[in-house]
Design a protein around this motif. Structure first.
Motif, PDB file in Angstrom:
ATOM      1  N   ASP A  83      25.529  53.675  46.605  1.00 45.56           N
ATOM      2  CA  ASP A  83      26.382  54.167  45.522  1.00 45.56           C
ATOM      3  C   ASP A  83      27.247  55.353  45.945  1.00 45.56           C
ATOM      4  N   ASP A  84      26.651  56.318  46.643  1.00 44.31           N
ATOM      5  CA  ASP A  84      27.432  57.480  47.093  1.00 44.31           C
ATOM      6  C   ASP A  84      28.555  57.055  48.039  1.00 44.31           C
ATOM      7  N   ASN A  85      28.237  56.132  48.934  1.00 47.78           N
ATOM      8  CA  ASN A  85      29.253  55.648  49.878  1.00 47.78           C
ATOM      9  C   ASN A  85      30.378  54.923  49.144  1.00 47.78           C
ATOM     10  N   LYS A  86      30.003  54.112  48.152  1.00 51.67           N
ATOM     11  CA  LYS A  86      31.021  53.369  47.405  1.00 51.67           C
ATOM     12  C   LYS A  86      31.907  54.314  46.581  1.00 51.67           C
ATOM     13  N   GLN A  87      31.311  55.346  46.009  1.00 53.43           N
ATOM     14  CA  GLN A  87      32.103  56.327  45.261  1.00 53.43           C
ATOM     15  C   GLN A  87      33.069  57.057  46.191  1.00 53.43           C
ATOM     16  N   TYR A  88      32.588  57.392  47.381  1.00 50.41           N
ATOM     17  CA  TYR A  88      33.455  58.057  48.355  1.00 50.41           C
ATOM     18  C   TYR A  88      34.630  57.157  48.720  1.00 50.41           C
ATOM     19  N   LEU A  89      34.350  55.882  48.993  1.00 49.93           N
ATOM     20  CA  LEU A  89      35.424  54.949  49.346  1.00 49.93           C
ATOM     21  C   LEU A  89      36.421  54.785  48.196  1.00 49.93           C
ATOM     22  N   LYS A  90      35.931  54.759  46.966  1.00 51.62           N
ATOM     23  CA  LYS A  90      36.828  54.646  45.811  1.00 51.62           C
ATOM     24  C   LYS A  90      37.748  55.864  45.708  1.00 51.62           C
ATOM     25  N   ARG A  91      37.175  57.057  45.889  1.00 47.83           N
ATOM     26  CA  ARG A  91      38.007  58.272  45.855  1.00 47.83           C
ATOM     27  C   ARG A  91      39.064  58.249  46.963  1.00 47.83           C
ATOM     28  N   ARG A  92      38.654  57.804  48.156  1.00 48.29           N
ATOM     29  CA  ARG A  92      39.596  57.719  49.281  1.00 48.29           C
ATOM     30  C   ARG A  92      40.709  56.714  48.987  1.00 48.29           C
ATOM     31  N   MET A  93      40.354  55.561  48.373  1.00 46.13           N
ATOM     32  CA  MET A  93      41.369  54.551  48.045  1.00 46.13           C
ATOM     33  C   MET A  93      42.365  55.095  47.025  1.00 46.13           C
ATOM     34  N   ASP A  94      41.858  55.873  46.068  1.00 48.61           N
ATOM     35  CA  ASP A  94      42.731  56.444  45.029  1.00 48.61           C
ATOM     36  C   ASP A  94      43.733  57.444  45.608  1.00 48.61           C
ATOM     37  N   THR A  95      43.357  58.126  46.669  1.00 49.11           N
ATOM     38  CA  THR A  95      44.243  59.165  47.235  1.00 49.11           C
ATOM     39  C   THR A  95      45.015  58.684  48.456  1.00 49.11           C
ATOM     40  N   GLU A  96      44.617  57.563  49.018  1.00 46.24           N
ATOM     41  CA  GLU A  96      45.256  57.093  50.255  1.00 46.24           C
ATOM     42  C   GLU A  96      46.656  56.547  49.973  1.00 46.24           C
ATOM     43  N   GLN A  97      47.629  57.000  50.787  1.00 42.34           N
ATOM     44  CA  GLN A  97      49.017  56.570  50.649  1.00 42.34           C
ATOM     45  C   GLN A  97      49.327  55.327  51.487  1.00 42.34           C
ATOM     46  N   ASN A  98      48.674  55.215  52.626  1.00 43.20           N
ATOM     47  CA  ASN A  98      48.944  54.126  53.557  1.00 43.20           C
ATOM     48  C   ASN A  98      48.266  52.845  53.050  1.00 43.20           C
ATOM     49  N   PRO A  99      49.048  51.780  52.776  1.00 42.09           N
ATOM     50  CA  PRO A  99      48.470  50.545  52.237  1.00 42.09           C
ATOM     51  C   PRO A  99      47.501  49.861  53.206  1.00 42.09           C
ATOM     52  N   VAL A 100      47.726  49.995  54.487  1.00 37.51           N
ATOM     53  CA  VAL A 100      46.835  49.369  55.476  1.00 37.51           C
ATOM     54  C   VAL A 100      45.465  50.049  55.431  1.00 37.51           C
ATOM     55  N   ILE A 101      45.455  51.364  55.380  1.00 35.16           N
ATOM     56  CA  ILE A 101      44.196  52.115  55.303  1.00 35.16           C
ATOM     57  C   ILE A 101      43.500  51.808  53.979  1.00 35.16           C
ATOM     58  N   ARG A 102      44.269  51.736  52.906  1.00 32.11           N
ATOM     59  CA  ARG A 102      43.709  51.426  51.589  1.00 32.11           C
ATOM     60  C   ARG A 102      43.039  50.042  51.614  1.00 32.11           C
ATOM     61  N   LYS A 103      43.671  49.082  52.293  1.00 30.16           N
ATOM     62  CA  LYS A 103      43.098  47.738  52.398  1.00 30.16           C
ATOM     63  C   LYS A 103      41.794  47.774  53.212  1.00 30.16           C
ATOM     64  N   LEU A 104      41.762  48.557  54.282  1.00 31.36           N
ATOM     65  CA  LEU A 104      40.539  48.696  55.078  1.00 31.36           C
ATOM     66  C   LEU A 104      39.407  49.337  54.266  1.00 31.36           C
ATOM     67  N   LEU A 105      39.754  50.344  53.472  1.00 32.43           N
ATOM     68  CA  LEU A 105      38.758  50.983  52.611  1.00 32.43           C
ATOM     69  C   LEU A 105      38.210  49.995  51.586  1.00 32.43           C
ATOM     70  N   GLN A 106      39.093  49.139  51.050  1.00 30.90           N
ATOM     71  CA  GLN A 106      38.657  48.116  50.101  1.00 30.90           C
ATOM     72  C   GLN A 106      37.716  47.117  50.772  1.00 30.90           C
ATOM     73  N   GLN A 107      38.018  46.745  52.004  1.00 32.56           N
ATOM     74  CA  GLN A 107      37.152  45.832  52.743  1.00 32.56           C
ATOM     75  C   GLN A 107      35.782  46.464  53.007  1.00 32.56           C
ATOM     76  N   ASP A 108      35.779  47.763  53.332  1.00 38.04           N
ATOM     77  CA  ASP A 108      34.505  48.472  53.519  1.00 38.04           C
ATOM     78  C   ASP A 108      33.682  48.452  52.231  1.00 38.04           C
ATOM     79  N   SER A 109      34.342  48.701  51.108  1.00 35.24           N
ATOM     80  CA  SER A 109      33.659  48.704  49.815  1.00 35.24           C
ATOM     81  C   SER A 109      33.090  47.319  49.493  1.00 35.24           C
ATOM     82  N   THR A 110      33.866  46.282  49.748  1.00 36.14           N
ATOM     83  CA  THR A 110      33.406  44.907  49.519  1.00 36.14           C
ATOM     84  C   THR A 110      32.205  44.595  50.411  1.00 36.14           C
TER      85      THR A 110
END
Length: 196
Positions: A83-110
């Motif tokens: 849960d803590d890791n998923k919350q961290y990834l969600k916060r990072r996705m919300d603030t990330e500007q780069n779409p490629v990095i955001r997609k990688l963060l989403q894949q990590d969360s999945t």
């Protein structure tokens, strides 16, 4: 004894002493309140069983409970919590500007979601027998009868050994399900015998 003196004495205690453990033997955990022998029961996925099969499992469990007066039970949740890791990834996705990095963060969360679903049934069920004042010559035949009784009722079981007991303590006290080998002493893996 004053409070500071008690605190000093407590700081000198080993981890086993703080947990109330006298010794971990090859087959048990010795405490001031008796010797604990653990039988690990492999869980049955009852969601795929028919109603009559579930009733039969309940009856078998009841038979074991009635047949062994000294029985105690424990269920450990042997899964990791992401849960803590998923919350961290969600916060990072919300603030990330780069779409490629955001997609990688989403894949990590999945991937974390997938891992958590796979581990959702990682529970361990334990039957605990507390030995008190039994003669050493009577202990192993008694434990063998209990193990046979469990197997006769259709449970897949085995008696926990020294490494199993250490792992169970690791899961119980700190939810540590990733350590492969527990040491008897802190730093034991770094000691090289015969090296002078």
């Amino acid at each position: 004894m004053g409070r500071k003196q008690k605190q000093k004495e407590r700081q000198k205690q080993s981890t086993k002493e703080l947990m109330g453990i006298d010794e971990i033997t090859d087959y048990s955990l010795k405490t001031p309140y008796g010797e604990l022998v653990y039988f690990i029961i492999r869980p049955t996925n009852i969601s795929v069983l028919s109603e009559s099969s579930v009733s039969a499992r309940i009856y078998a469990h009841m038979t074991v409970l009635k047949g062994i007066a000294e029985i105690e039970m424990l269920c450990l949740n042997s899964k990791e919590n992401f849960d803590d890791n998923k919350q961290y990834l969600k916060r990072r996705m919300d603030t990330e500007q780069n779409p490629v990095i955001r997609k990688l963060l989403q894949q990590d969360s999945t991937n974390l979601d997938r891992m958590q679903v796979q581990m959702a049934t990682a529970r361990e069920f334990l039957i605990i027998i507390r030995l008190k004042n039994e003669k050493e010559s009577d202990v192993f035949p008694y434990l063998s009868r209990i193990e046979k009784s469990l197997k006769d009722q259709g449970f897949t079981t085995r008696r926990a050994d020294n490494l199993d007991i250490k792992r169970l303590l690791g899961v119980y006290y700190e939810q540590n399900v990733t350590t492969e080998r527990y040491e008897d002493y802190d730093g034991e893996r770094w000691v090289v015998l015969g090296d002078v």
